[in-house]
Design a protein around this motif. Structure first.
Motif, PDB file in Angstrom:
ATOM      1  N   VAL A 133       3.124   9.517  15.804  1.00  0.00           N
ATOM      2  CA  VAL A 133       1.769   9.620  16.355  1.00  0.00           C
ATOM      3  C   VAL A 133       1.612   8.829  17.653  1.00  0.00           C
ATOM      4  O   VAL A 133       0.489   8.714  18.159  1.00  0.00           O
ATOM      5  N   SER A 134       2.706   8.291  18.179  1.00  0.00           N
ATOM      6  CA  SER A 134       2.585   7.574  19.448  1.00  0.00           C
ATOM      7  C   SER A 134       2.118   8.545  20.522  1.00  0.00           C
ATOM      8  O   SER A 134       2.566   9.697  20.586  1.00  0.00           O
ATOM      9  N   GLY A 135       1.207   8.104  21.370  1.00  0.00           N
ATOM     10  CA  GLY A 135       0.707   8.940  22.447  1.00  0.00           C
ATOM     11  C   GLY A 135      -0.336   9.948  22.017  1.00  0.00           C
ATOM     12  O   GLY A 135      -0.687  10.845  22.795  1.00  0.00           O
ATOM     13  N   GLN A 136      -0.839   9.853  20.785  1.00  0.00           N
ATOM     14  CA  GLN A 136      -1.884  10.765  20.320  1.00  0.00           C
ATOM     15  C   GLN A 136      -2.677  10.076  19.218  1.00  0.00           C
ATOM     16  O   GLN A 136      -2.261   9.055  18.670  1.00  0.00           O
ATOM     17  N   ASN A 162       4.145   7.637  11.612  1.00  0.00           N
ATOM     18  CA  ASN A 162       5.123   6.699  12.165  1.00  0.00           C
ATOM     19  C   ASN A 162       4.717   6.280  13.568  1.00  0.00           C
ATOM     20  O   ASN A 162       4.085   7.028  14.297  1.00  0.00           O
ATOM     21  N   ARG A 163       5.104   5.039  13.915  1.00  0.00           N
ATOM     22  CA  ARG A 163       4.859   4.454  15.237  1.00  0.00           C
ATOM     23  C   ARG A 163       3.369   4.363  15.552  1.00  0.00           C
ATOM     24  O   ARG A 163       2.913   4.712  16.640  1.00  0.00           O
ATOM     25  N   VAL A 164       2.637   3.897  14.573  1.00  0.00           N
ATOM     26  CA  VAL A 164       1.210   3.631  14.761  1.00  0.00           C
ATOM     27  C   VAL A 164       1.060   2.361  15.587  1.00  0.00           C
ATOM     28  O   VAL A 164       1.716   1.343  15.314  1.00  0.00           O
ATOM     29  N   GLY A 165       0.192   2.396  16.604  1.00  0.00           N
ATOM     30  CA  GLY A 165       0.115   1.286  17.550  1.00  0.00           C
ATOM     31  C   GLY A 165      -0.791   0.146  17.139  1.00  0.00           C
ATOM     32  O   GLY A 165      -0.573  -0.993  17.553  1.00  0.00           O
ATOM     33  N   LEU A 208      -8.255   6.201  13.582  1.00  0.00           N
ATOM     34  CA  LEU A 208      -8.550   7.437  14.297  1.00  0.00           C
ATOM     35  C   LEU A 208      -7.700   8.603  13.772  1.00  0.00           C
ATOM     36  O   LEU A 208      -8.202   9.717  13.557  1.00  0.00           O
ATOM     37  N   VAL A 209      -6.424   8.328  13.555  1.00  0.00           N
ATOM     38  CA  VAL A 209      -5.535   9.386  13.062  1.00  0.00           C
ATOM     39  C   VAL A 209      -5.885   9.754  11.622  1.00  0.00           C
ATOM     40  O   VAL A 209      -6.047  10.936  11.283  1.00  0.00           O
ATOM     41  N   ALA A 210      -6.019   8.741  10.772  1.00  0.00           N
ATOM     42  CA  ALA A 210      -6.249   8.993   9.348  1.00  0.00           C
ATOM     43  C   ALA A 210      -7.581   9.694   9.106  1.00  0.00           C
ATOM     44  O   ALA A 210      -7.673  10.594   8.251  1.00  0.00           O
ATOM     45  N   SER A 211      -8.611   9.316   9.822  1.00  0.00           N
ATOM     46  CA  SER A 211      -9.922   9.950   9.620  1.00  0.00           C
ATOM     47  C   SER A 211      -9.882  11.415  10.022  1.00  0.00           C
ATOM     48  O   SER A 211     -10.499  12.275   9.370  1.00  0.00           O
ATOM     49  N   ALA A 212      -9.133  11.747  11.079  1.00  0.00           N
ATOM     50  CA  ALA A 212      -9.014  13.147  11.492  1.00  0.00           C
ATOM     51  C   ALA A 212      -8.219  13.955  10.472  1.00  0.00           C
ATOM     52  O   ALA A 212      -8.519  15.130  10.215  1.00  0.00           O
ATOM     53  N   ILE A 213      -7.214  13.339   9.857  1.00  0.00           N
ATOM     54  CA  ILE A 213      -6.366  14.042   8.899  1.00  0.00           C
ATOM     55  C   ILE A 213      -7.105  14.310   7.586  1.00  0.00           C
ATOM     56  O   ILE A 213      -6.773  15.253   6.855  1.00  0.00           O
ATOM     57  N   GLU A 214      -8.149  13.531   7.275  1.00  0.00           N
ATOM     58  CA  GLU A 214      -8.893  13.741   6.039  1.00  0.00           C
ATOM     59  C   GLU A 214      -9.386  15.179   5.916  1.00  0.00           C
ATOM     60  O   GLU A 214      -9.394  15.757   4.828  1.00  0.00           O
ATOM     61  N   LEU A 261       0.700   9.352   3.018  1.00  0.00           N
ATOM     62  CA  LEU A 261       1.542   8.655   2.038  1.00  0.00           C
ATOM     63  C   LEU A 261       2.141   7.365   2.580  1.00  0.00           C
ATOM     64  O   LEU A 261       2.803   6.638   1.840  1.00  0.00           O
ATOM     65  N   GLY A 262       1.909   7.095   3.850  1.00  0.00           N
ATOM     66  CA  GLY A 262       2.442   5.873   4.430  1.00  0.00           C
ATOM     67  C   GLY A 262       2.080   5.769   5.889  1.00  0.00           C
ATOM     68  O   GLY A 262       1.841   6.774   6.565  1.00  0.00           O
ATOM     69  N   VAL A 263       2.033   4.535   6.363  1.00  0.00           N
ATOM     70  CA  VAL A 263       1.724   4.241   7.755  1.00  0.00           C
ATOM     71  C   VAL A 263       2.704   3.182   8.229  1.00  0.00           C
ATOM     72  O   VAL A 263       2.760   2.079   7.672  1.00  0.00           O
ATOM     73  N   LEU A 264       3.511   3.523   9.238  1.00  0.00           N
ATOM     74  CA  LEU A 264       4.517   2.605   9.756  1.00  0.00           C
ATOM     75  C   LEU A 264       4.187   2.237  11.191  1.00  0.00           C
ATOM     76  O   LEU A 264       3.927   3.108  12.022  1.00  0.00           O
ATOM     77  N   GLN A 265       4.166   0.939  11.453  1.00  0.00           N
ATOM     78  CA  GLN A 265       3.896   0.447  12.799  1.00  0.00           C
ATOM     79  C   GLN A 265       5.121   0.635  13.685  1.00  0.00           C
ATOM     80  O   GLN A 265       6.240   0.831  13.215  1.00  0.00           O
TER      81      GLN A 265
END
Length: 437
Positions: free
Chosen positions: A124-127, A153-156, A163-169, A176-180
């Motif tokens: 998700v880097s860059g978006q 992956n690659r959450v900043g 922002l990403v998770a709320s849109a995916i809802e 299932l996971g969030v990796l920095q």
């Protein structure tokens, strides 16, 4: 016991699916599970890491090169005496070659054939919210492929995550996971991919760190609950290739590492004995063997040592007078007259074939290959078609005068001319054989 299974895939190459797969494998093994791994496509390097993480040999599953009977047999063997089968995808989930549906080489072919859920890794880097649109597209692209969950992956930052998770809802696919972003867990690479598992002195420490990362940042319980038993249309199990002999001398050391596990397992299942030897240790093929196989690897990194291995070269020449010797990719380079390394130095090889190769002036050769054999050899009978793969940067600088081994075409059937050479009992080619067509 039969295992349940799932697939770890991604929307593109480089999204982090190998890191996520290794983290998941290591974490599940920590839980005391019998974890079996597999790799979609013709990759040699990732399965070695899988084996280190699980303690079990991984296996390749390639829908383009392997017929349904071979695929089904390999999957059935993989789920025997295992608790869970984790298949790592190749490139993007739907990336393959044009051709017969279900035989494109795409990870999606395996998901469809075996009705396995897909855990999609998205870089998700860059978006941010756009990741939801990407996920929605992947989820609806093929109704026979089920995206069961997503790992970001690659959450900043925490805000980026929200922002990403709320849109995916709205897509109704669980996260299932969030990796920095974490540069410390990146595995080093070289020209054919990751530096091989056996070359990492700290691999166990790296795998421990990945397992801890999975335990902290992945929902392992939900991932386990998503897995289901693989299913497929029952077809007659087939083997990949006949063994080249009853006792096969197999070169195995740092210069010769790329041999498909399913080939060796299949040879053993058909009654062949595998006898390893090390050219780098100046060993020749065993005198009691009736065939010799030189697999691919990194001879360009060890050309000097191979050039000085006089016993290996002499023993191999004597062996070839009466018994078949076959080399593929790196093994093919060693069968030639000379090999030029990255520094431009030419090293004398075995000279059992008349060509010469160079790694100094690199050119990428990559893709599936269909090879129609021009004469009987250890790969099959004249006229047989062998499916395989080519991935190397070396090129032929001197063709020699040997007889061509095969007519080849790419994965879509486009002719590429002749390939490989044959002289007496010695054969070699840049393509790696995967299975008979």
């Amino acid at each position: 016991m039969s295992a349940r299974g799932l697939i770890v895939a991604a929307h593109k190459s480089g999204a982090g699916k190998t890191t996520v797969t290794l983290a998941l494998l290591a974490a599940l093994r920590r839980r005391g599970l019998a974890v079996q791994a597999a790799k979609a496509g013709p990759d040699y390097i990732d399965p070695a890491f899988h084996g280190a993480a699980t303690g079990r040999a991984s296996v390749n599953l390639d829908s383009w090169a392997m017929g349904p009977g071979l695929l089904d047999g390999l999957v059935r063997a993989a789920i025997t005496d295992s608790d869970i089968l984790v298949i790592e995808g190749v490139m993007g989930l739907f990336d393959g070659v044009g051709g017969e549906p279900g035989r494109t080489g795409a990870t999606a072919d395996l998901a469809s054939r075996f009705d396995l859920p897909v855990v999609l890794v998205i870089d998700v880097s860059g978006q941010s919210q756009s990741a939801a649109a990407l996920l929605r597209g992947f989820a609806s692209h093929d109704p026979q492929v089920r995206i069961a969950g997503v790992i970001l992956n690659r959450v900043g930052s925490e805000r980026h995550h929200r922002l990403v998770a709320s849109a995916i809802e709205a897509v109704q696919i669980p996260v299932l996971g969030v990796l920095q972003r974490n540069e410390t867990i990146i595995l080093p690479e070289r020209h054919l991919g990751l530096v091989q598992a056996g070359e990492h002195g700290d691999l166990e420490t790296r795998l421990d760190a990945l397992a801890e990362m999975a335990e902290r940042h992945l929902d392992l319980d939900t991932i386990l609950n998503l897995a289901v038993p693989p299913s497929a249309t029952i077809v007659k199990t087939t083997t990949a290739l006949p063994p080249p002999g009853a006792r096969v001398a197999l070169a195995q050391d740092a210069a010769f590492t790329f041999v498909y596990p399913h080939l060796v397992q299949g040879w053993r299942a058909q009654g062949a004995e595998i006898v390893p030897f090390s050219p780098l240790a100046d060993e020749g093929p065993g005198e009691t063997c009736d065939a010799c196989w030189l697999p691919g690897g990194y001879p360009e990194l060890h050309a000097g040592a191979l050039a000085k291995a006089e016993n290996f070269k002499t023993s191999l020449a004597t062996f070839a007078e009466t018994r078949p010797v076959h080399g593929e990719c790196g093994g093919y380079m060693v069968l030639g007259e000379g090999l030029v390394d990255a520094q431009g130095r030419r090293h004398a090889m075995t000279g059992l074939l008349g060509h010469a190769t160079s790694f100094a002036d690199r050119k990428l050769h990559l893709g599936y290959r269909q090879a129609r054999l021009l004469s009987d050899c250890v790969l099959g009978k004249q006229g047989d078609t062998i499916r395989g793969h080519e991935f190397h940067y070396a090129r032929v600088t001197e063709t020699g005068n040997d007889v061509p081994l095969a007519d080849i075409a790419d994965g879509e059937g486009n002719p590429l001319g002749t390939a490989g050479q044959r002289r007496g009992n010695v054969t070699g080619t840049f393509f790696h054989a995967i299975a008979a067509a």
